[in-house]
Design a protein around this motif. Structure first.
Motif, PDB file in Angstrom:
ATOM      1  N   ILE A 279       3.470  -4.573  14.106  1.00  0.00           N
ATOM      2  CA  ILE A 279       4.690  -3.947  13.578  1.00  0.00           C
ATOM      3  C   ILE A 279       5.772  -5.002  13.395  1.00  0.00           C
ATOM      4  O   ILE A 279       6.025  -5.813  14.291  1.00  0.00           O
ATOM      5  CB  ILE A 279       5.210  -2.846  14.534  1.00  0.00           C
ATOM      6  CG1 ILE A 279       4.119  -1.801  14.794  1.00  0.00           C
ATOM      7  CG2 ILE A 279       6.459  -2.181  13.964  1.00  0.00           C
ATOM      8  CD1 ILE A 279       4.491  -0.787  15.879  1.00  0.00           C
ATOM      9  N   HIS A 280       6.420  -4.988  12.223  1.00  0.00           N
ATOM     10  CA  HIS A 280       7.514  -5.912  11.952  1.00  0.00           C
ATOM     11  C   HIS A 280       8.619  -5.188  11.189  1.00  0.00           C
ATOM     12  O   HIS A 280       8.358  -4.450  10.242  1.00  0.00           O
ATOM     13  CB  HIS A 280       7.022  -7.116  11.149  1.00  0.00           C
ATOM     14  CG  HIS A 280       5.951  -7.882  11.861  1.00  0.00           C
ATOM     15  ND1 HIS A 280       6.205  -8.758  12.898  1.00  0.00           N
ATOM     16  CD2 HIS A 280       4.607  -7.879  11.709  1.00  0.00           C
ATOM     17  CE1 HIS A 280       5.068  -9.269  13.342  1.00  0.00           C
ATOM     18  NE2 HIS A 280       4.080  -8.749  12.641  1.00  0.00           N
ATOM     19  N   ARG A 281       9.828  -5.397  11.638  1.00  0.00           N
ATOM     20  CA  ARG A 281      11.028  -4.779  11.041  1.00  0.00           C
ATOM     21  C   ARG A 281      10.839  -3.291  10.797  1.00  0.00           C
ATOM     22  O   ARG A 281      11.116  -2.758   9.727  1.00  0.00           O
ATOM     23  CB  ARG A 281      11.457  -5.500   9.759  1.00  0.00           C
ATOM     24  CG  ARG A 281      12.920  -5.199   9.394  1.00  0.00           C
ATOM     25  CD  ARG A 281      13.461  -6.096   8.328  1.00  0.00           C
ATOM     26  NE  ARG A 281      12.802  -5.940   7.053  1.00  0.00           N
ATOM     27  CZ  ARG A 281      13.008  -4.919   6.192  1.00  0.00           C
ATOM     28  NH1 ARG A 281      13.866  -3.957   6.499  1.00  0.00           N
ATOM     29  NH2 ARG A 281      12.383  -4.883   5.040  1.00  0.00           N
ATOM     30  N   GLY A 282      10.326  -2.611  11.834  1.00  0.00           N
ATOM     31  CA  GLY A 282      10.249  -1.159  11.792  1.00  0.00           C
ATOM     32  C   GLY A 282       9.172  -0.597  10.885  1.00  0.00           C
ATOM     33  O   GLY A 282       9.233   0.589  10.519  1.00  0.00           O
ATOM     34  N   MET A 283       8.165  -1.413  10.532  1.00  0.00           N
ATOM     35  CA  MET A 283       7.084  -0.911   9.675  1.00  0.00           C
ATOM     36  C   MET A 283       5.738  -1.438  10.154  1.00  0.00           C
ATOM     37  O   MET A 283       5.633  -2.574  10.641  1.00  0.00           O
ATOM     38  CB  MET A 283       7.301  -1.338   8.224  1.00  0.00           C
ATOM     39  CG  MET A 283       8.539  -0.741   7.582  1.00  0.00           C
ATOM     40  SD  MET A 283       8.459  -0.789   5.777  1.00  0.00           S
ATOM     41  CE  MET A 283       7.318   0.543   5.446  1.00  0.00           C
ATOM     42  N   LEU A 284       4.709  -0.601  10.002  1.00  0.00           N
ATOM     43  CA  LEU A 284       3.346  -1.051  10.259  1.00  0.00           C
ATOM     44  C   LEU A 284       2.947  -2.045   9.182  1.00  0.00           C
ATOM     45  O   LEU A 284       3.092  -1.762   7.991  1.00  0.00           O
ATOM     46  CB  LEU A 284       2.372   0.129  10.236  1.00  0.00           C
ATOM     47  CG  LEU A 284       2.101   0.883  11.532  1.00  0.00           C
ATOM     48  CD1 LEU A 284       1.121   2.021  11.250  1.00  0.00           C
ATOM     49  CD2 LEU A 284       1.549  -0.029  12.614  1.00  0.00           C
ATOM     50  N   SER A 285       2.450  -3.195   9.609  1.00  0.00           N
ATOM     51  CA  SER A 285       1.991  -4.204   8.643  1.00  0.00           C
ATOM     52  C   SER A 285       0.475  -4.133   8.513  1.00  0.00           C
ATOM     53  O   SER A 285      -0.202  -3.428   9.270  1.00  0.00           O
ATOM     54  CB  SER A 285       2.411  -5.599   9.104  1.00  0.00           C
ATOM     55  OG  SER A 285       1.609  -6.027  10.198  1.00  0.00           O
ATOM     56  N   ASP A 286      -0.044  -4.872   7.555  1.00  0.00           N
ATOM     57  CA  ASP A 286      -1.495  -4.926   7.381  1.00  0.00           C
ATOM     58  C   ASP A 286      -2.070  -6.135   8.121  1.00  0.00           C
ATOM     59  O   ASP A 286      -3.185  -6.569   7.826  1.00  0.00           O
ATOM     60  CB  ASP A 286      -1.851  -4.987   5.891  1.00  0.00           C
ATOM     61  CG  ASP A 286      -3.226  -4.382   5.612  1.00  0.00           C
ATOM     62  OD1 ASP A 286      -3.591  -3.410   6.295  1.00  0.00           O
ATOM     63  OD2 ASP A 286      -3.941  -4.896   4.729  1.00  0.00           O
ATOM     64  N   THR A 287      -1.305  -6.681   9.039  1.00  0.00           N
ATOM     65  CA  THR A 287      -1.752  -7.795   9.877  1.00  0.00           C
ATOM     66  C   THR A 287      -1.606  -7.398  11.336  1.00  0.00           C
ATOM     67  O   THR A 287      -0.888  -6.447  11.662  1.00  0.00           O
ATOM     68  CB  THR A 287      -0.935  -9.065   9.610  1.00  0.00           C
ATOM     69  OG1 THR A 287       0.440  -8.813   9.947  1.00  0.00           O
ATOM     70  CG2 THR A 287      -1.018  -9.483   8.143  1.00  0.00           C
ATOM     71  N   ASP A 288      -2.267  -8.133  12.207  1.00  0.00           N
ATOM     72  CA  ASP A 288      -2.241  -7.805  13.641  1.00  0.00           C
ATOM     73  C   ASP A 288      -1.536  -8.857  14.487  1.00  0.00           C
ATOM     74  O   ASP A 288      -1.425  -8.685  15.705  1.00  0.00           O
ATOM     75  CB  ASP A 288      -3.678  -7.647  14.165  1.00  0.00           C
ATOM     76  CG  ASP A 288      -4.232  -6.249  13.915  1.00  0.00           C
ATOM     77  OD1 ASP A 288      -3.494  -5.406  13.366  1.00  0.00           O
ATOM     78  OD2 ASP A 288      -5.400  -5.997  14.261  1.00  0.00           O
TER      79      ASP A 288
END
Length: 635
Positions: A279-288
């Protein structure tokens, strides 16, 4: 971060004027240091870990969690004990980039005895207890790699608003507030300002968003060039993350160079295995993982150096940020796998050769010294190159790479060292101790069995990118050596044999899963069976054997996919939350509930078999205030 130089920071204009001065004197300092210490022998294994803890404040009434900006205040109290009793402290504490982070290390390094593994977990627990004693009732020291709401409105306590247009602004970020940068030492704000000024613009961090059923594209705040990416624009988004690092003392410089090389192919493997930041800046990312975030967060390269504009006279095309994977091996065995052309100034390389530095080490140092200093204190400009090493360390310590080769500090009892830097922070002391145990044992097996894990550096770079992909630990394949010094499996017995006449070189590697690399496949033994073979040859007491077995079992099950990585566990908690709208967005409530669950696992307050495997009994933790324990019970 270690001990920081004190003094008055120069402005960027003044710092820039001294860039070549620092570079030339730093190189000379290394030459002088090498001449004095290259023949140093007989140091024993000593090692230690570094953990950065995040101070989180919970507002239970409004179901909100924020980072608490009290690190400076807390550190002052933690350091008082060290000042009073420098030789007897159990933990050492240092400032980190953000004013919600504190870095703790063991008071003294661990030694080479296997029995030392019995105290690692307790030391980590005691460190959190030391911090917990200084926290307010609604605050907790948490072992999380990234704070999910970093950069969202009011993510700090006290809350502040970003000031992107402020004339005296440091980051000039649309999201990250300057007040979150540690104020107790000028290094951190100076680095932030100078990296931005050297680059000629704010840093640009773009991470692919996790595209769920209702995810809106373009993502809020994204750039026109990357509408499906989460955009971040400040050093704090990377350096405000926490991690787990290990440093090992070697018996001499050759052993240090060997370990530096042999551990390098393991960096992406351990990054994927320890993945903990989806999670980055309040959003789920497609990276771990955080790696590309932190790499871009300190990318001070100019447009010319990045290849976006034609080079000016004297400039170099630089292919990576100063925070990234290494570009060359250091030992003679690694030379043939150095397949990435190294960028460096020829005159600096020549100066190192003339200073009796061998070509492999000379190109390593010359490559580090393509970077400018981005933080310089007026008191440190003029130094005695025979005695001081501050100019060398100025550049060395701001090349933040997967591995770091560390010469002995002058006039100390410390030997040649290597630092292993890719691991993400796990939620529990048990997990962090397991990673420590695994990596330390691996260094012993590499040296004892003369393992050869080397593959081309370009393949290590490819692995680093794959390691960060969503669910990489279970789904990705990684380039790895087919035969690590000809190890074969004969029934249950491991036999070591080396074919000195092998001609295959770069054809000796293939794509493997992390399960195969760690647990083995066919005639490839896997790293864990080698560790067990090594342990079987040692005289290990029952208590130590039990401790190590539990740790290695966790690593084995994470690698096999039987247990989740922390990143997969966090992702699952978000996507199954009742408030989640399948839009990749983390709300305050989701963040609060997620962090409360993380805290419950961290403090052993509820079982978590999908992450830890073993059934940890429910008990009240001494690290958590009663008020928060009450809310944990309610959750």
């Amino acid at each position: 971060m270690g001990l920081l130089s004190e003094g008055n920071p120069l402005s960027w204009e003044e710092t820039k004027k001294h860039a070549e001065h620092v570079r030339q004197h730093g190189i000379q300092q290394f030459i002088n240091l090498y001449a004095k210490l290259k023949d140093r022998q007989g140091d024993i294994l000593k090692w230690g870990d570094e953990i950065e803890y995040m101070i989180v404040r919970f507002d239970h009434e409004n179901k909100k969690a924020q980072v608490s900006l009290r690190a400076e205040e807390i550190l002052q109290k933690l350091n008082e004990e060290e000042i009073k009793n420098p030789d007897g402290v159990k933990s050492l504490w240092r400032p980190e980039y953000a004013n919600y982070m504190v870095e703790g290390t063991p008071g003294k390094p661990y030694g080479g005895l296997l029995a030392h593994f019995n105290v690692v977990e307790a030391n980590m627990s005691n460190r959190r207890h030391d911090v917990a004693k200084l926290l307010k009732e609604n605050e907790v020291a948490m072992c999380i790699t990234s704070f999910p709401m970093l950069g969202m409105p009011n993510f700090t306590f006290p809350p502040y608003a970003p000031r992107p247009d402020a004339e005296d602004g440091v980051a000039k970020s649309l999201y990250f507030v300057d007040e979150a940068i540690f104020p107790g030492h000028p290094r951190f704000k100076t680095l932030s300002r100078n990296i931005r000024m050297r680059r000629g613009s704010k840093v640009s961090i773009d991470i692919p968003v996790f595209k769920d059923k209702n995810t809106k594209i373009p993502v809020a705040g994204s750039t026109p060039e990357k509408p499906d990416h989460i955009h971040m624009d400040a050093m704090g988004f990377g350096m405000g993350c926490c991690c787990l690092q290990f440093t090992f003392q070697c018996c001499n410089i050759n052993e240090a160079r060997t370990l530096y090389d042999q551990l390098t192919p393991l960096c992406p493997i351990m990054l994927a295995l320890s993945a903990a930041s989806p999670i980055h800046r309040g959003m789920l990312s497609d990276t771990d993982c955080r790696w590309n975030v932190i790499s871009a967060s300190v990318d001070c390269r100019t447009p010319e150096e990045r290849g976006e504009k034609p080079l000016k006279e004297g400039q170099l095309r630089i292919h990576k940020s100063r925070y990234d994977s290494i570009d060359s091996y250091l030992s003679p065995a690694g030379q043939k796998f150095n397949d990435i052309p190294l960028v460096y100034h020829q005159q600096n390389y020549k100066k190192l050769l003339e200073g009796n530095i061998d070509p492999l080490l000379a190109q390593h140092v010359a490559h580090l010294f393509i970077r400018d200093t981005v933080s310089l204190f007026s008191e440190k400009v003029n130094q005695n190159d025979e005695e001081d090493t501050d100019h060398f360390e100025n550049i060395q310590s701001t090349n933040w790479q997967t591995m770091r080769f560390k010469p002995p500090p002058p006039n100390t009892s410390i030997g040649w060292r290597v630092e292993f830097r890719p691991c993400e922070l796990q939620l529990t002391d048990f997990e962090n101790s397991a990673f420590a145990c695994f990596i330390v044992l691996l260094t012993r097996v590499i040296l004892s069995y003369n393992l050869d894990l080397l593959i081309p550096i370009s393949k290590v770079d490819e692995n680093m990118q794959n390691a960060q992909k969503r669910n990489a630990c279970r789904e990705q394949k990684f380039w790895f050596k087919k035969s690590i010094t000809g190890v074969t499996v004969d029934g249950k017995n491991l036999k070591l044999c080396r074919n000195e006449n092998c001609e295959e070189l770069c054809n000796e590697y293939e794509l493997m899963t992390i399960d195969q690399i760690i647990n083995g496949k066919g005639t490839f033994p896997g790293l864990l069976p080698l560790l067990h073979s090594y342990l079987a040859s040692m005289d290990v007491d029952v208590n130590t054997h039990c401790t190590i077995t539990q740790y290695l079992h966790l690593i084995s099950q994470r690698a096999s996919g039987q247990l989740m990585t922390t990143a997969s566990w966090i992702r699952e908690k978000v996507t199954t939350h009742p408030d989640y709208k399948q839009d990749s967005v983390i709300t305050d409530t989701i963040n609060y509930d997620l962090l409360m669950k993380c805290l419950a696992v961290q403090e052993n307050l509820e079982p978590c078999p999908e992450l830890l495997g073993h059934s940890n009994s429910t008990k009240t933790s001494e690290h958590v205030p009663h008020a928060i324990t009450k809310h944990l019970r309610a959750c």
